[in-house]
Design a protein around this motif. Structure first.
Motif, PDB file in Angstrom:
ATOM      1  N   THR A  83       0.858  -1.178   0.000  1.00  0.00           N
ATOM      2  CA  THR A  83       0.000   0.000   0.000  1.00  0.00           C
ATOM      3  C   THR A  83       0.896   1.231   0.000  1.00  0.00           C
ATOM      4  O   THR A  83       1.850   1.311   0.779  1.00  0.00           O
ATOM      5  CB  THR A  83      -0.937   0.022   1.225  1.00  0.00           C
ATOM      6  OG1 THR A  83      -1.793  -1.122   1.164  1.00  0.00           O
ATOM      7  CG2 THR A  83      -1.800   1.290   1.244  1.00  0.00           C
ATOM      8  N   CYS A  84       0.592   2.144  -0.896  1.00  0.00           N
ATOM      9  CA  CYS A  84       1.325   3.403  -0.998  1.00  0.00           C
ATOM     10  C   CYS A  84       0.399   4.569  -0.700  1.00  0.00           C
ATOM     11  O   CYS A  84      -0.788   4.525  -1.043  1.00  0.00           O
ATOM     12  CB  CYS A  84       1.887   3.597  -2.415  1.00  0.00           C
ATOM     13  SG  CYS A  84       3.200   2.439  -2.834  1.00  0.00           S
ATOM     14  N   MET A  85       0.954   5.593  -0.074  1.00  0.00           N
ATOM     15  CA  MET A  85       0.228   6.843   0.139  1.00  0.00           C
ATOM     16  C   MET A  85       0.567   7.764  -1.022  1.00  0.00           C
ATOM     17  O   MET A  85       1.734   7.843  -1.438  1.00  0.00           O
ATOM     18  CB  MET A  85       0.646   7.495   1.448  1.00  0.00           C
ATOM     19  CG  MET A  85      -0.150   8.733   1.778  1.00  0.00           C
ATOM     20  SD  MET A  85       0.336   9.574   3.316  1.00  0.00           S
ATOM     21  CE  MET A  85       0.682   8.250   4.422  1.00  0.00           C
ATOM     22  N   VAL A  86      -0.426   8.432  -1.566  1.00  0.00           N
ATOM     23  CA  VAL A  86      -0.217   9.384  -2.649  1.00  0.00           C
ATOM     24  C   VAL A  86      -0.146  10.772  -2.017  1.00  0.00           C
ATOM     25  O   VAL A  86      -1.052  11.191  -1.296  1.00  0.00           O
ATOM     26  CB  VAL A  86      -1.364   9.306  -3.684  1.00  0.00           C
ATOM     27  CG1 VAL A  86      -1.169  10.348  -4.773  1.00  0.00           C
ATOM     28  CG2 VAL A  86      -1.426   7.890  -4.286  1.00  0.00           C
ATOM     29  N   LEU A  87       0.963  11.461  -2.283  1.00  0.00           N
ATOM     30  CA  LEU A  87       1.228  12.773  -1.697  1.00  0.00           C
ATOM     31  C   LEU A  87       1.168  13.866  -2.752  1.00  0.00           C
ATOM     32  O   LEU A  87       1.593  13.663  -3.889  1.00  0.00           O
ATOM     33  CB  LEU A  87       2.613  12.788  -1.056  1.00  0.00           C
ATOM     34  CG  LEU A  87       2.917  11.720  -0.017  1.00  0.00           C
ATOM     35  CD1 LEU A  87       4.384  11.758   0.353  1.00  0.00           C
ATOM     36  CD2 LEU A  87       2.033  11.903   1.195  1.00  0.00           C
ATOM     37  N   ALA A  88       0.704  15.024  -2.351  1.00  0.00           N
ATOM     38  CA  ALA A  88       0.737  16.181  -3.242  1.00  0.00           C
ATOM     39  C   ALA A  88       2.187  16.605  -3.423  1.00  0.00           C
ATOM     40  O   ALA A  88       3.026  16.391  -2.541  1.00  0.00           O
ATOM     41  CB  ALA A  88      -0.066  17.331  -2.644  1.00  0.00           C
ATOM     42  N   GLY A  89       2.514  17.183  -4.572  1.00  0.00           N
ATOM     43  CA  GLY A  89       3.872  17.634  -4.847  1.00  0.00           C
ATOM     44  C   GLY A  89       4.271  18.772  -3.922  1.00  0.00           C
ATOM     45  O   GLY A  89       3.427  19.411  -3.301  1.00  0.00           O
ATOM     46  N   ARG A  90       5.580  18.989  -3.850  1.00  0.00           N
ATOM     47  CA  ARG A  90       6.091  20.069  -2.992  1.00  0.00           C
ATOM     48  C   ARG A  90       5.999  21.393  -3.686  1.00  0.00           C
ATOM     49  O   ARG A  90       6.127  21.552  -4.842  1.00  0.00           O
ATOM     50  CB  ARG A  90       7.546  19.787  -2.635  1.00  0.00           C
ATOM     51  CG  ARG A  90       7.641  18.605  -1.695  1.00  0.00           C
ATOM     52  CD  ARG A  90       9.050  18.370  -1.337  1.00  0.00           C
ATOM     53  NE  ARG A  90       9.559  17.342  -2.254  1.00  0.00           N
ATOM     54  CZ  ARG A  90      10.797  16.934  -2.254  1.00  0.00           C
ATOM     55  NH1 ARG A  90      11.678  17.471  -1.474  1.00  0.00           N
ATOM     56  NH2 ARG A  90      11.193  16.000  -3.053  1.00  0.00           N
TER      57      ARG A  90
END
Length: 140
Positions: free
Chosen positions: A133-140
């Motif tokens: 399972t991966c968490m999807v993160l918003a870009g920096r």
């Protein structure tokens, strides 16, 4: 350009991005890259434990690589995917040849993506089954 914009969309781009990483050290080669399915292979030679069998940690590296690449494709440009849970069940030992992995999407959500990764030997016998399972993160 942010770090997350640099993730390749094809196998050739990932090969270049893997230079100097664990992906390169283990000899993993991606053969298909996509959000729903990502495939690759890894040599057994160089990835064994002292008893001569494929190291379970190397199998986990293959599984997490395939699932993470697929999750990054799902995340898309400007976003990143990071592994938050990995489990691997080992079914049989392998002493030679290559192992082949297929990451198949189980869930593609807005904030998480989950994959089942099957790992087989050259005779198409199942070596391991993993779930990432991966968490999807918003870009920096």
């Amino acid at each position: 350009m942010t770090d997350t914009d640099a993730f390749p969309q094809d196998t050739a781009g990932w090969e270049q991005a893997a230079t100097g990483t664990l992906i390169e050290r283990t000899g993993i080669v991606l053969t298909e890259v996509g959000a729903r399915t990502t495939r690759g292979r890894m040599p057994v030679a160089g990835n064994t434990q002292p008893a001569g069998l494929l190291h379970g940690g190397a199998t986990a590296v293959l599984a997490e690589t395939l699932g993470s690449v697929a999750a990054q494709q799902h995340a898309g440009p400007g976003r990143a995917a990071v592994g938050i849970e990995l489990n691997v069940t080992h079914h049989r030992g392998v002493r030679s040849g290559q192992v082949h992995g297929v990451a198949t999407a189980l869930h593609l959500g807005r904030s998480t993506a989950t994959y089942e990764i099957t790992v087989t030997d050259d005779a198409d016998r199942r070596v391991a089954t993993a779930r990432l399972t991966c968490m999807v993160l918003a870009g920096r």
